[in-house]
Design a protein around this motif. Structure first.
Motif, PDB file in Angstrom:
ATOM      1  N   MET A 193       0.799  -1.034  -0.006  1.00  0.00           N
ATOM      2  CA  MET A 193       0.050  -0.064   0.000  1.00  0.00           C
ATOM      3  C   MET A 193       0.744   1.268  -0.010  1.00  0.00           C
ATOM      4  SD  MET A 193      -2.926  -1.291   2.675  1.00  0.00           S
ATOM      5  CE  MET A 193      -3.954   0.119   2.610  1.00  0.00           C
ATOM      6  N   GLU A 194       1.871   1.239   0.832  1.00  0.00           N
ATOM      7  CA  GLU A 194       2.685   2.297   0.748  1.00  0.00           C
ATOM      8  C   GLU A 194       3.593   2.702  -0.473  1.00  0.00           C
ATOM      9  OE1 GLU A 194       5.607   1.970   4.022  1.00  0.00           O
ATOM     10  OE2 GLU A 194       3.971   1.899   5.513  1.00  0.00           O
TER      11      GLU A 194
ATOM     12  N   ARG B 167       1.080   3.716  -3.163  1.00  0.00           N
ATOM     13  CA  ARG B 167       0.783   5.462  -2.798  1.00  0.00           C
ATOM     14  C   ARG B 167       1.887   6.152  -3.445  1.00  0.00           C
ATOM     15  NH1 ARG B 167      -1.685   4.924   1.884  1.00  0.00           N
ATOM     16  NH2 ARG B 167      -3.858   5.259   1.199  1.00  0.00           N
TER      17      ARG B 167
ATOM     18  N   ASP C  13      -7.280   3.999   2.391  1.00  0.00           N
ATOM     19  CA  ASP C  13      -7.272   2.597   3.224  1.00  0.00           C
ATOM     20  C   ASP C  13      -8.471   1.851   3.483  1.00  0.00           C
ATOM     21  OD1 ASP C  13      -4.624   3.502   2.974  1.00  0.00           O
ATOM     22  OD2 ASP C  13      -4.068   3.612   5.140  1.00  0.00           O
TER      23      ASP C  13
ATOM     24  N   LEU D  11      -5.973  -3.199  -4.433  1.00  0.00           N
ATOM     25  CA  LEU D  11      -5.554  -1.776  -4.665  1.00  0.00           C
ATOM     26  C   LEU D  11      -6.032  -1.332  -6.237  1.00  0.00           C
ATOM     27  CD1 LEU D  11      -1.860  -2.037  -3.247  1.00  0.00           C
ATOM     28  CD2 LEU D  11      -3.825  -0.305  -2.505  1.00  0.00           C
TER      29      LEU D  11
ATOM     30  N   ILE E 152      -8.358   1.808  -6.875  1.00  0.00           N
ATOM     31  CA  ILE E 152      -7.798   2.969  -7.582  1.00  0.00           C
ATOM     32  C   ILE E 152      -8.709   3.053  -8.933  1.00  0.00           C
ATOM     33  CG2 ILE E 152      -5.767   3.409  -8.946  1.00  0.00           C
ATOM     34  CD1 ILE E 152      -4.164   2.366  -6.730  1.00  0.00           C
TER      35      ILE E 152
ATOM     36  N   ARG F 283      -4.036   7.226  -5.972  1.00  0.00           N
ATOM     37  CA  ARG F 283      -4.890   7.695  -4.783  1.00  0.00           C
ATOM     38  C   ARG F 283      -6.072   6.776  -4.512  1.00  0.00           C
ATOM     39  NH1 ARG F 283      -5.101  13.390  -4.966  1.00  0.00           N
ATOM     40  NH2 ARG F 283      -3.173  14.132  -5.949  1.00  0.00           N
ATOM     41  N   PHE F 284      -5.958   6.463  -3.256  1.00  0.00           N
ATOM     42  CA  PHE F 284      -6.880   5.420  -2.858  1.00  0.00           C
ATOM     43  C   PHE F 284      -7.264   5.706  -1.222  1.00  0.00           C
ATOM     44  CE2 PHE F 284      -2.678   3.601  -2.566  1.00  0.00           C
ATOM     45  CZ  PHE F 284      -2.709   2.919  -1.317  1.00  0.00           C
TER      46      PHE F 284
ATOM     47  N   ASN G 101      -8.302   9.328  -9.554  1.00  0.00           N
ATOM     48  CA  ASN G 101      -7.413   8.805 -10.568  1.00  0.00           C
ATOM     49  C   ASN G 101      -8.009   8.990 -11.825  1.00  0.00           C
ATOM     50  OD1 ASN G 101      -5.512   7.871  -8.625  1.00  0.00           O
ATOM     51  ND2 ASN G 101      -7.162   6.604  -7.933  1.00  0.00           N
TER      52      ASN G 101
END
Length: 297
Positions: free
Chosen positions: A108-109, A112, A120, A137, A141, A117-118, A147
């Protein structure tokens, strides 16, 4: 549609959609009469699938798909006929889940950091057993209006070159090993010989899954796996072109192995992959007979 499908996933795989019971209902609707549930590093769903299959007269072959490393390549090794009650699989599942939880957060990190953009919460709402994978993801997204104008996502949207399986294609393009957002490799990474040893010790036989997207057209690698006890190759796969099939048919024969067939059905993460829809030229009966001849009695 064929009656045989030896590679499918339930929600006991982090990227699967359906319960084993729902999966057997879908198999019945698709005309699949012989099925193998092969979840990633997990056999928790096999007993439920077997029980649910009785109502439809479907035969379920116990199976598992192990993530492992062969030389310098990450592959998936299918184990057919394994004793799904063997406690070693539960130990493996718990170890893998603990690592996958941490790697999912790192993923996830990393995604990003690429500028996608999303939220959590939206991602975690999709997570099986709180484990995040790239397909989740991608789903979030692609649905997030922030996005909308990102040109990197155009291939995954309707009409794009990667829109047939947009979520898993996003994973392969951004999140798989060696790609920009890939998390660190698992600290506990099983090698091929250990995976073969586990399958054999629990009464099963080893088959290389969808080689076209792992080792590729590498005849020598297949022969070396055969020398270490692997019995078969998933020649007929949703991911294989006619050229791939011809190559793997020949390579499988040359190595003294047998061929299998599997869709690798997951549900919404691979919408173009359908149960029982892999074409093997009408050889289902022969493929099943070859497998049955090697399965434990």
């Amino acid at each position: 549609m064929g009656f045989l499908d030896l590679h499918m996933h339930s929600l006991h795989s982090a990227d699967g959609q359906y319960t084993p019971t729902q999966l057997m209902e879908l198999c019945a609707g698709a005309g699949v009469q012989v099925a193998a549930l092969a979840d990633h590093n997990c056999v928790r769903g096999v007993a439920e699938a077997m029980e649910a299959a009785r109502a439809y007269g479907i035969r379920v072959i116990p199976a598992v798909e192990l993530d492992c490393e062969f030389e310098d390549t990450h592959i998936h090794l299918l184990g057919y006929g394994v004793r799904h009650t063997d406690p070693r699989y539960e130990v493996l599942t718990q170890e893998v889940m603990a690592e996958d939880w941490a790697r999912g957060r790192a993923l996830m990190e990393n995604v990003r950091a690429l500028g996608f953009r999303f939220g959590d919460a939206a991602v975690l709402a999709l997570a099986n057993q709180d484990i995040v994978v790239g397909e989740m993801l991608a789903e979030v997204i692609l649905a997030d209006p922030e996005n909308e104008g990102d040109p990197r996502l155009a291939p995954y949207r309707p009409g794009g070159l990667r829109a047939d399986n947009p979520y898993v294609n996003f994973y392969w393009d951004f999140c798989s090993p060696g790609k920009a957002a890939a998390p660190p490799p698992a600290a506990r990474s099983m090698d091929f010989s250990a995976a073969m040893a586990l399958i054999t010790a629990t009464g099963g036989i080893g088959v290389l899954a969808h080689p076209g997207i792992t080792v590729g057209r590498n005849r020598d690698a297949i022969a070396r796996m055969a020398a270490q006890g692997m019995a078969g190759v998933e020649v007929y796969s949703s991911y294989h072109s006619p050229g791939d099939i011809s190559f793997f048919e020949e390579a499988t024969r040359a190595a003294g192995l047998f061929a299998t067939l599997g869709s690798d059905f997951h549900g919404k993460n691979k919408p173009s992959v359908r149960l029982g829809a892999v074409d093997c030229g009408g050889r289902e009966e022969a493929l099943l007979a070859a497998l049955d001849a090697r399965l434990p009695s």
